[in-house]
Design a protein around this motif. Structure first.
Motif, PDB file in Angstrom:
ATOM      1  N   LEU A   6      12.244   3.744  -2.802  1.00 37.65           N
ATOM      2  CA  LEU A   6      11.108   3.546  -2.608  1.00 37.65           C
ATOM      3  C   LEU A   6      10.985   2.956  -4.489  1.00 37.65           C
ATOM      4  O   LEU A   6      11.278   3.788  -5.586  1.00 37.65           O
ATOM      5  N   LEU A   8       7.308   2.395  -7.046  1.00 31.48           N
ATOM      6  CA  LEU A   8       6.002   2.804  -7.416  1.00 31.48           C
ATOM      7  C   LEU A   8       5.845   3.284  -8.466  1.00 31.48           C
ATOM      8  O   LEU A   8       6.267   2.881  -9.301  1.00 31.48           O
ATOM      9  N   TRP A  33       7.452  12.832  -1.754  1.00 34.11           N
ATOM     10  CA  TRP A  33       6.219  13.020  -0.834  1.00 34.11           C
ATOM     11  C   TRP A  33       6.195  11.614   0.633  1.00 34.11           C
ATOM     12  O   TRP A  33       6.354  11.828   1.799  1.00 34.11           O
ATOM     13  N   LEU A  34       6.179  10.782  -0.021  1.00 34.84           N
ATOM     14  CA  LEU A  34       6.414   9.606   0.260  1.00 34.84           C
ATOM     15  C   LEU A  34       7.535   8.835   0.906  1.00 34.84           C
ATOM     16  O   LEU A  34       7.654   8.225   1.759  1.00 34.84           O
ATOM     17  N   ILE A  44       4.858   0.379  -3.106  1.00 33.98           N
ATOM     18  CA  ILE A  44       3.833   1.179  -2.966  1.00 33.98           C
ATOM     19  C   ILE A  44       3.168   1.241  -4.377  1.00 33.98           C
ATOM     20  O   ILE A  44       4.219   2.039  -4.983  1.00 33.98           O
ATOM     21  N   VAL A  46      -0.210   3.527  -5.263  1.00 31.58           N
ATOM     22  CA  VAL A  46      -1.517   4.786  -4.784  1.00 31.58           C
ATOM     23  C   VAL A  46      -1.802   4.578  -6.329  1.00 31.58           C
ATOM     24  O   VAL A  46      -1.822   4.155  -7.816  1.00 31.58           O
ATOM     25  N   THR A  72      -5.043   2.331   3.379  1.00 35.11           N
ATOM     26  CA  THR A  72      -4.027   1.867   3.379  1.00 35.11           C
ATOM     27  C   THR A  72      -3.654   0.033   3.571  1.00 35.11           C
ATOM     28  O   THR A  72      -5.158   0.136   4.568  1.00 35.11           O
ATOM     29  N   LEU A 111      -1.552  11.311   1.493  1.00 34.80           N
ATOM     30  CA  LEU A 111      -0.276  10.194   1.364  1.00 34.80           C
ATOM     31  C   LEU A 111       0.935  10.278   2.232  1.00 34.80           C
ATOM     32  O   LEU A 111       0.658   8.663   2.370  1.00 34.80           O
ATOM     33  N   VAL A 112       1.204  11.359   2.992  1.00 33.59           N
ATOM     34  CA  VAL A 112       2.059  11.271   4.435  1.00 33.59           C
ATOM     35  C   VAL A 112       1.141  10.339   4.956  1.00 33.59           C
ATOM     36  O   VAL A 112       2.066   9.645   5.958  1.00 33.59           O
ATOM     37  N   ALA A 115       1.506   6.676   4.226  1.00 29.38           N
ATOM     38  CA  ALA A 115       2.675   5.599   4.882  1.00 29.38           C
ATOM     39  C   ALA A 115       2.863   5.500   6.390  1.00 29.38           C
ATOM     40  O   ALA A 115       3.549   4.364   5.929  1.00 29.38           O
TER      41      ALA A 115
END
Length: 153
Positions: A6, A8, A33-34, A44, A46, A72, A111-112, A115
């Motif tokens: 990831l 981020l 978490w992601l 990603i 955020v 999103t 966040l989940v 995603a």
């Protein structure tokens, strides 16, 4: 278990309560978490915003004139997930309080949720899809040590 890579970018808008939200969203936790919600590598961004920015984005892109908890924006249909997740801090804080949940737990859930949307999950297409997405959120969050976000408190 090997988790996807990831990249981020974690951003906080300029608003009065940004510091309180920054405290519950340390970068290493957001990454964790992601990554647990991803099935492929991702890039990603955020962004945590105030109600004004959240409402403007929701109005301009979804044609709904109110601030919502998470938006999103997914950009790639390739093996790499490319998305922006925009979370409206005042809405997230209000919902956490109303649901008697910790702010960090609610952010983890959203966040989940975001995603999963970025990977094609959709809870608005049918009741079956909504139940499948909810079950996946519960599975991921419980694996991260969070309670079922849909359980009544």
């Amino acid at each position: 278990m090997s988790l996807p890579d990831l990249s981020l970018s974690l951003q906080f808008g300029r608003f009065g309560e940004a510091g309180a939200h920054r405290v519950v969203l340390p970068r290493h936790k957001v990454v964790r978490w992601l990554r647990h919600a991803l099935v492929s590598p991702a890039e990603i961004t955020v962004r945590i915003v105030d109600a004004e920015e959240g409402q403007a984005l929701n109005r301009d892109y979804r044609h709904k004139d109110y601030a919502t908890n998470v938006l999103t924006f997914d950009y790639a249909s390739s093996p790499v997930v490319v998305a922006d997740l925009v979370l409206c801090a005042p809405v997230v804080a209000r919902e956490a309080a109303e649901q008697h949940k910790g702010l960090q737990a609610h952010y983890a859930h959203l966040l989940v949720h975001g995603a999963l949307h970025a990977q094609g999950w959709d809870h608005e297409t049918s009741e079956t899809d909504a139940q499948a997405m909810e079950a996946e959120e519960i599975r991921i969050l419980q694996g991260l040590g969070f309670d079922n976000p849909y359980a009544s408190s």
